[in-house]
Scaffold this motif. Structure first.
Motif, short mmCIF file in Angstrom:
data_model
loop_
_atom_site.label_atom_id
_atom_site.label_comp_id
_atom_site.label_asym_id
_atom_site.label_seq_id
_atom_site.Cartn_x
_atom_site.Cartn_y
_atom_site.Cartn_z
N SER A 59 -30.05 121.48 49.72
CA SER A 59 -29.32 122.46 50.52
C SER A 59 -29.67 122.75 51.93
O SER A 59 -29.29 123.25 52.79
N THR A 60 -30.98 122.42 52.09
CA THR A 60 -31.94 122.51 53.36
C THR A 60 -31.63 121.43 54.56
O THR A 60 -31.91 121.44 55.44
N PHE A 61 -30.86 120.50 53.93
CA PHE A 61 -30.13 119.31 54.80
C PHE A 61 -28.82 119.44 55.35
O PHE A 61 -28.39 118.66 56.03
N THR A 62 -28.09 120.56 54.72
CA THR A 62 -26.69 120.59 55.15
C THR A 62 -26.36 122.06 55.04
O THR A 62 -27.07 122.95 54.58
N ASP A 63 -25.28 122.38 56.02
CA ASP A 63 -24.97 124.03 56.03
C ASP A 63 -23.76 123.95 55.24
O ASP A 63 -23.00 124.86 54.95
N ARG A 64 -23.28 123.10 54.46
CA ARG A 64 -21.90 122.92 53.85
C ARG A 64 -22.37 123.22 52.42
O ARG A 64 -23.45 122.85 52.07
N PRO A 65 -21.43 123.78 51.70
CA PRO A 65 -21.80 123.96 50.13
C PRO A 65 -21.97 122.62 49.50
O PRO A 65 -21.34 121.57 49.72
N ILE A 66 -22.60 122.48 48.37
CA ILE A 66 -22.87 121.41 47.76
C ILE A 66 -21.76 121.33 46.44
O ILE A 66 -21.56 122.49 45.94
N SER A 67 -21.11 120.31 46.39
CA SER A 67 -19.87 120.25 45.54
C SER A 67 -20.28 120.34 43.99
O SER A 67 -21.60 119.96 43.72
N ASN A 68 -19.52 120.86 43.20
CA ASN A 68 -19.84 120.72 41.73
C ASN A 68 -19.41 119.54 41.13
O ASN A 68 -18.74 118.79 41.83
N SER A 69 -19.83 119.52 40.10
CA SER A 69 -19.48 118.16 39.18
C SER A 69 -18.15 118.01 38.63
O SER A 69 -17.68 117.10 38.19
#
Length: 135
Positions: A59-69
């Motif tokens: 999450s420190t590499f992107t401002d976008r949410p991390i997708s879930n599985s």
């Protein structure tokens, strides 16, 4: 333009669990780039890697949410030397907690099978025989 190497960055929940899973499939890691927050999965030494990064660090590499599985953002396809190797890798993945998200396919010149790893990332393992292509 020539790319020296590729690093596919994927968010994971647990480095220990991911290390165990990929080790059971016969893969290894570049320990120079691995720690408790990230693993450098070697796909083809010197050329192709996958950085398996904890959600917190990812999450420190992107401002976008991390997708879930339950969503798909990328299909990572890896080519191996034989149909038997496709079946071996996918079989080991399924035996070690991966899930099947589609059935294998045989197109004559290309054979592939697929699995979703422990974090839901979708992997396609394929073998191609260009001499069997109808051009």
């Amino acid at each position: 333009m020539k790319v020296k190497a590729i690093y596919v960055n994927l968010p994971i929940k647990d480095t220990e669990r991911s290390r165990d899973f990929w080790t059971k499939l016969g893969f290894s890691f570049d320990e120079n780039f691995s720690n408790e927050q990230a693993l450098c999965l070697i796909l083809n030494e010197g050329q192709m890697y996958s950085m398996l990064i904890t959600h917190e660090l990812f999450s420190t590499f992107t401002d976008r949410p991390i997708s879930n599985s339950s969503t798909t953002q990328v299909l990572t396809a890896i080519e191996v030397d034989s149909r038997e190797e496709v079946d071996r890798i996918v079989g080991l993945a399924l035996q070690n907690g991966a899930s099947r998200y589609r059935e294998s396919a045989d197109h004559g010149w290309m054979y592939y099978d697929s699995f979703a790893d422990l974090d839901g990332h979708q992997w396609e393992v394929l073998y191609t025989d260009p001499s069997r292509m109808n051009l």
